[in-house]
Every structure is written in structure tokens, then in C-alpha cells.
Design a protein around this motif. Structure first.
Motif, mmCIF file in Angstrom:
data_model
loop_
_atom_site.group_PDB
_atom_site.id
_atom_site.type_symbol
_atom_site.label_atom_id
_atom_site.label_comp_id
_atom_site.label_asym_id
_atom_site.label_seq_id
_atom_site.Cartn_x
_atom_site.Cartn_y
_atom_site.Cartn_z
ATOM 1 N N ARG A 1 -4.973 -6.793 -8.120
ATOM 2 C CA ARG A 1 -4.004 -6.642 -7.029
ATOM 3 C C ARG A 1 -2.897 -5.694 -7.466
ATOM 4 N NH1 ARG A 1 -4.980 -10.228 -3.002
ATOM 5 N NH2 ARG A 1 -6.306 -12.014 -3.545
ATOM 6 N N LEU A 2 -2.604 -4.739 -6.595
ATOM 7 C CA LEU A 2 -1.525 -3.795 -6.854
ATOM 8 C C LEU A 2 -1.034 -3.253 -5.523
ATOM 9 C CD1 LEU A 2 0.184 -2.201 -8.895
ATOM 10 C CD2 LEU A 2 -1.603 -0.452 -8.890
ATOM 11 N N ALA A 3 0.270 -3.363 -5.292
ATOM 12 C CA ALA A 3 0.863 -2.880 -4.049
ATOM 13 C C ALA A 3 1.980 -1.899 -4.363
ATOM 14 C CB ALA A 3 1.401 -4.040 -3.219
ATOM 15 N N PHE A 4 2.077 -0.875 -3.539
ATOM 16 C CA PHE A 4 3.171 0.080 -3.615
ATOM 17 C C PHE A 4 4.010 -0.125 -2.355
ATOM 18 C CE2 PHE A 4 -0.462 2.034 -5.804
ATOM 19 C CZ PHE A 4 0.089 2.230 -7.065
ATOM 20 N N GLY A 5 5.091 -0.874 -2.491
ATOM 21 C CA GLY A 5 5.847 -1.261 -1.313
ATOM 22 C C GLY A 5 4.991 -2.179 -0.447
ATOM 23 N N GLY A 6 4.799 -1.814 0.807
ATOM 24 C CA GLY A 6 3.966 -2.627 1.684
ATOM 25 C C GLY A 6 2.521 -2.212 1.719
ATOM 26 N N VAL A 7 2.144 -1.208 0.915
ATOM 27 C CA VAL A 7 0.776 -0.702 0.915
ATOM 28 C C VAL A 7 -0.009 -1.383 -0.199
ATOM 29 C CG1 VAL A 7 -0.698 1.325 0.661
ATOM 30 C CG2 VAL A 7 1.509 1.527 1.829
ATOM 31 N N LYS A 8 -1.094 -2.047 0.169
ATOM 32 C CA LYS A 8 -1.936 -2.731 -0.812
ATOM 33 C C LYS A 8 -3.030 -1.777 -1.288
ATOM 34 C CE LYS A 8 -1.154 -7.376 1.022
ATOM 35 N NZ LYS A 8 -1.789 -8.600 1.604
ATOM 36 N N ALA A 9 -2.850 -1.245 -2.499
ATOM 37 C CA ALA A 9 -3.842 -0.340 -3.065
ATOM 38 C C ALA A 9 -5.015 -1.094 -3.665
ATOM 39 C CB ALA A 9 -3.190 0.547 -4.133
ATOM 40 N N ALA A 10 -4.760 -2.319 -4.103
ATOM 41 C CA ALA A 10 -5.822 -3.208 -4.589
ATOM 42 C C ALA A 10 -5.475 -4.602 -4.118
ATOM 43 C CB ALA A 10 -5.928 -3.166 -6.105
#
Length: 256
Positions: A11-20
Motif C-alpha cells: 500500500r502506498l498513497a500520494f495524497g489522495g491517490v492510491k498508487a498501491a
């Protein structure tokens, strides 16, 4: 059978964007696994997490049963994982042979004036490697004089000089002329299979995926939405609609 690479719950998020968003994936030894999906789906993020350039906020990654999260990119390379980038990472002012020899030399741990960086052994191994990629005729040419297809092959040759067991490639055919694309991938696949290197590659050309992948993982909004052989995955209506861009005629066949 134990997976060569195993990712669990990434799991990895950049702000509100879930990249994983809870990525689970096993990469089998010897296979060539294609990763496809729309832009922003998290494909490159996965490669960056595996190679130590990004650290997930949750989850685990193991290579040959050994946890690798938290290790530096250099340490991960030493363990047997290499990568190539969407934009080739070459020393443009140096020749193709010099680039390859530098990659060969980087496997060592001790450089000194006693053993120059570009000594005979490094150059000989680099020359042999370039021959496998069909780049011998370009060995003396500066990297900035190459066309995009040759630059891609030279970049991947440098990654292979590190003697990885797993190679991750981010869009190896991007920017390559359509007339060159299949020949370049044929060369790449042949060299990797001869070397016994497992490969994971992000790709947008579905003809390349259909011809060269053993399995296909479909990324969408940070998740793997489908995983299987190319013949099955590329015929999936949802994949055709969301990834390939084919408009599916819902209900058209039923009405015919």
C-alpha cells in the motif's frame, strides 16, 4: 513452488491517490511477466518499490524468500535484482562499449589505480555482452548518437551486466519506431532466456505483450484487476475497455 519475488499487501498513497492498494503478486522463476494498465494505475510505482526507490506504507516484499523492504537500491542490485528505465540511463558522452564496461566494473567492490575502471577484463566482458545484443557494430559509437531502439538495448545490456536473476523493465519499447519494435523485443527475449533471467516488464504495446509474455498482470487504480496468460487476459472485455481502449458493444450481440 516458492516464488522468486513475492509481494504481499503493498500500500502506498500520494495524497489522495492510491498508487498501491493492497497489491499481492508472485513472480515465478524463469517467466516473463507483463504489467499493463492505464496511465497512473501504479505500474511504475510497483517497480520502484521492488527496487528500493520507494518504500510502501504497508506490506512486504521478499526476493528468494528474503525480505528486501528497507534495503537501498544498491543493496537490492547486489542481491540479484536489476532494472532498466523508461528513459535509458546512459552516459551519453561515452561510447556504447564504455557504458557497458562501466556497468561490468560496477559489480566490483574495489577500484584503484592498480586496476583501472576500464581494464581489459571489463572491456572483454562488455564486448561479449554487446555481441549478444547485436550491438557490436555500435560499440565505438557515442551513446548520444544512437537511435532510440539501440539506446534501449544498450540500457538493458548495462542492467544485464550486473548479472541479475530478476530484471524489471519500465516500458522497454516506448519511443521505439514501430518497424523496429518486434526485432528489438525478439533480441531482448532471446538474450534473457539464454541467460536464465526472469523478467517483469511494463508495456503498452499489446502486440508485444501477446507475443512475448508468459503471464499478464493488469493494474488499475493501484490494484491488480486480472492476472493470467495473454490469450485469456487480452480477450477480457473489461481489459479491452479499460486498458486497450476497445469499445465493447454491450448487449449488441444479444440484440443481433
Amino acid at each position: 513452488m516458492t516464488a522468486l519475488l513475492a509481494a504481499r499487501g503493498l500500500r502506498l498513497a500520494f495524497g489522495g491517490v492510491k498508487a498501491a492498494d493492497g497489491v499481492d503478486l508472485d513472480v515465478r522463476a524463469g517467466e516473463h511477466l507483463a504489467i499493463i494498465g492505464p496511465n497512473g494505475a501504479g505500474k511504475t510505482t510497483f517497480i520502484n518499490m521492488v527496487t528500493g526507490y520507494l518504500k510502501p506504507q504497508a506490506g512486504e516484499i521478499a526476493f528468494e524468500g528474503r525480505p528486501i523492504l528497507g534495503l537501498s537500491p544498491r543493496r537490492i542490485v547486489r542481491l540479484g535484482i536489476a532494472r532498466s528505465f523508461q528513459l535509458p540511463q546512459l552516459f551519453t558522452e561515452h561510447t556504447v562499449l564504455q557504458n557497458a564496461a562501466l556497468a561490468v566494473a560496477s559489480r566490483g567492490t574495489f577500484w584503484s589505480a592498480i586496476r583501472p575502471l576500464l581494464d581489459g577484463a571489463h572491456v572483454a566482458e562488455a564486448s561479449e555482452l554487446l555481441g549478444r545484443f547485436g550491438l557490436s557494430d555500435l560499440a565505438g559509437r557515442r551513446a548520444d548518437a544512437l537511435n532510440e531502439g539501440a539506446r534501449k538495448l544498450a540500457d538493458i545490456a548495462m542492467a544485464l551486466a550486473l548479472k541479475p536473476r530478476l530484471l524489471l523493465m519500465d516500458e522497454p519499447t516506448s519511443g521505439v519506431a514501430a518497424s523496429e519494435k518486434m526485432a528489438i523485443v525478439e533480441t531482448l527475449v532471446r538474450v534473457l532466456r539464454e541467460a536464465g533471467v526472469t523478467a517483469v516488464f511494463v508495456e503498452h504495446d499489446m502486440d508485444v505483450v501477446a507475443r512475448f509474455a508468459d503471464r499478464v498482470a493488469v493494474w488499475n487504480q493501484g490494484r491488480i484487476s486480472a492476472l493470467g496468460p495473454p490469450a485469456t487476459i487480452l480477450e477480457d472485455p473489461a481489459v479491452q475497455r479499460d486498458v486497450i481502449g476497445i469499445r465493447v458493444r454491450e448487449g449488441a450481440d444479444a440484440a443481433a
